[in-house]
Design a protein around this motif. Structure first.
Motif, PDB file in Angstrom:
ATOM      1  N   ALA A 165       0.903  -1.191   0.043  1.00 46.54           N
ATOM      2  CA  ALA A 165      -0.223   0.072  -0.148  1.00 46.54           C
ATOM      3  C   ALA A 165       0.902   1.101   0.030  1.00 46.54           C
ATOM      4  O   ALA A 165       0.469   2.088  -0.453  1.00 46.54           O
ATOM      5  CB  ALA A 165      -1.057  -0.216   1.198  1.00 46.54           C
ATOM      6  N   SER A 166       2.074   1.196   0.661  1.00 44.38           N
ATOM      7  CA  SER A 166       2.906   2.271   0.528  1.00 44.38           C
ATOM      8  C   SER A 166       3.364   2.971  -0.628  1.00 44.38           C
ATOM      9  O   SER A 166       3.619   4.034  -0.919  1.00 44.38           O
ATOM     10  CB  SER A 166       4.047   2.334   1.551  1.00 44.38           C
ATOM     11  N   ILE A 167       3.538   1.995  -1.194  1.00 39.03           N
ATOM     12  CA  ILE A 167       4.078   2.318  -3.001  1.00 39.03           C
ATOM     13  C   ILE A 167       2.940   2.955  -3.391  1.00 39.03           C
ATOM     14  O   ILE A 167       3.164   3.996  -4.185  1.00 39.03           O
ATOM     15  CB  ILE A 167       4.452   0.999  -3.366  1.00 39.03           C
ATOM     16  N   ILE A 168       1.770   2.486  -3.480  1.00 40.34           N
ATOM     17  CA  ILE A 168       0.669   3.061  -4.281  1.00 40.34           C
ATOM     18  C   ILE A 168       0.207   4.523  -3.563  1.00 40.34           C
ATOM     19  O   ILE A 168       0.229   5.564  -4.183  1.00 40.34           O
ATOM     20  CB  ILE A 168      -0.584   2.271  -4.120  1.00 40.34           C
ATOM     21  N   LEU A 169       0.222   4.770  -2.342  1.00 34.96           N
ATOM     22  CA  LEU A 169      -0.209   5.789  -1.661  1.00 34.96           C
ATOM     23  C   LEU A 169       1.101   6.866  -1.564  1.00 34.96           C
ATOM     24  O   LEU A 169       0.832   8.071  -2.013  1.00 34.96           O
ATOM     25  CB  LEU A 169      -0.667   5.512  -0.270  1.00 34.96           C
TER      26      LEU A 169
END
Length: 342
Positions: A165-169
């Motif tokens: 999720a951190s990559i996307i966000l």
């Protein structure tokens, strides 16, 4: 899970998620202004399970925009996509978590079970599409595996993937709402630029429904099909530093994809009774076709050799013959076509 007019399937899809043996998850459902009963089905389920959050889009803008809206509500460390007419096995999230719980993996790719349904809703054919269990942790091996997965095809899909999720966000990755198809491939290409360690799993716990009454790509989005699939080829080529840096096997794989896409594009125009001679000439005068002529294919079957030779040939009548054969099988024997098209 983006939802739009899925009342026949959405409850089964949701229950397959809520019945997971791994329970520490949130399910974010975005209803894209359904005009059937889908939204109320989702809301009713959410009232009985606090892991479910239902969001309703202000206007119907498609699955890409619905997924973008869901990102605003994400709290978990990893993201999984499930379509509203598909299902997952009971241990799907447990298996996914077993790969990512050490926090070393940026992406997990699974196989799936393709399930083909007749127009009356009965399952007529199913096929496992599997990957080999392996970790890829260098830029070259990741790029090579991206291409190999698309041959199955398993790279472009969202639902067979576990995303950090951190990559996307943090990177602000959003789906391109201008794409009506292939927005998932475009998203994956951009996400994979940040993947340093990828796990491919031999597990096949996702059931991908392909329904005969919705297999309409021969008529739907026909004008965009060729351009969007050439985008795939260009993106794969551009993911390497130069064409000269691409190894022979990967180059062969990329342009076998190209071969399939070109035949499919011509077949779709033929099915719509559109003139194709000008289209074929345009393909043959393109920069990609110039590269295609020079590619040395390795480890290919007799079927592949024949299709490549005919496409490279100056005799367009041969191409028309192959296209009519493909069209006949696709229309009259769709499940045989599903087996043979690979």
């Amino acid at each position: 899970m983006p939802v739009y007019n899925s009342k026949k399937y959405v409850e089964i899809a949701i229950q397959s998620i809520l019945n997971q043996s791994y329970s520490n998850f949130e399910l974010i459902i975005v209803d894209d202004q359904s005009d059937d009963n889908s939204y109320f089905i989702c809301e009713k389920i959410a009232q009985h399970d606090n892991r479910v959050k239902v969001v309703q889009a202000k206007q119907n803008r498609g699955a890409a925009a619905a997924r973008n809206l869901a990102f605003d509500y994400v709290q978990g460390q990893y993201i999984v996509f499930v379509d509203s007419d598909d299902t997952i096995d009971q241990d799907f999230l447990a298996v996914a978590y077993s790969y990512v719980n050490d926090n070393q993996i940026d992406c997990v790719k699974f196989g799936c079970i393709e399930e083909y349904f007749n127009s009356d809703g009965k399952k007529a054919y199913s096929k496992e599409c599997c990957l080999t269990e392996q970790v890829y942790d260098t830029p070259d091996t990741i790029r090579q595996q991206m291409v190999r997965m698309e041959l199955i095809p398993l790279f472009g899909y969202l639902w067979n993937t576990i995303y950090r999720a951190s990559i996307i966000l943090d990177k602000g990755l959003l789906f391109n709402v201008q794409y009506r198809v292939n927005e998932d491939f475009d998203f994956n290409i951009r996400y994979f630029k940040y993947v340093q360690r990828m796990q491919c799993s031999s597990y096949c716990g996702y059931h991908y429904a392909k329904r005969l009454n919705s297999l309409s790509l021969s008529t739907k989005n026909n004008d965009e099909y060729y351009e969007l699939h050439m985008m795939k080829i260009k993106e794969f080529l551009q993911s390497f530093s130069s064409i000269e840096s691409i190894d022979a096997q990967t180059m062969s794989d990329i342009f076998w994809l190209y071969t399939r896409f070109v035949y499919s594009a011509i077949q779709r125009k033929t099915a719509n009774n559109e003139p194709v001679n000008t289209f074929i000439k345009a393909i043959r005068s393109s920069d990609l076709f110039a590269i295609y002529r020079s590619v040395h294919f390795v480890d290919i079957s007799v079927k592949q050799k024949i299709m490549i030779l005919i496409l490279r040939s100056k005799y367009e009548v041969l191409i028309h013959g192959v296209i009519h054969g493909i069209s006949f099988v696709r229309i009259h024997c769709p499940f045989i076509f599903a087996v043979l098209k690979r």
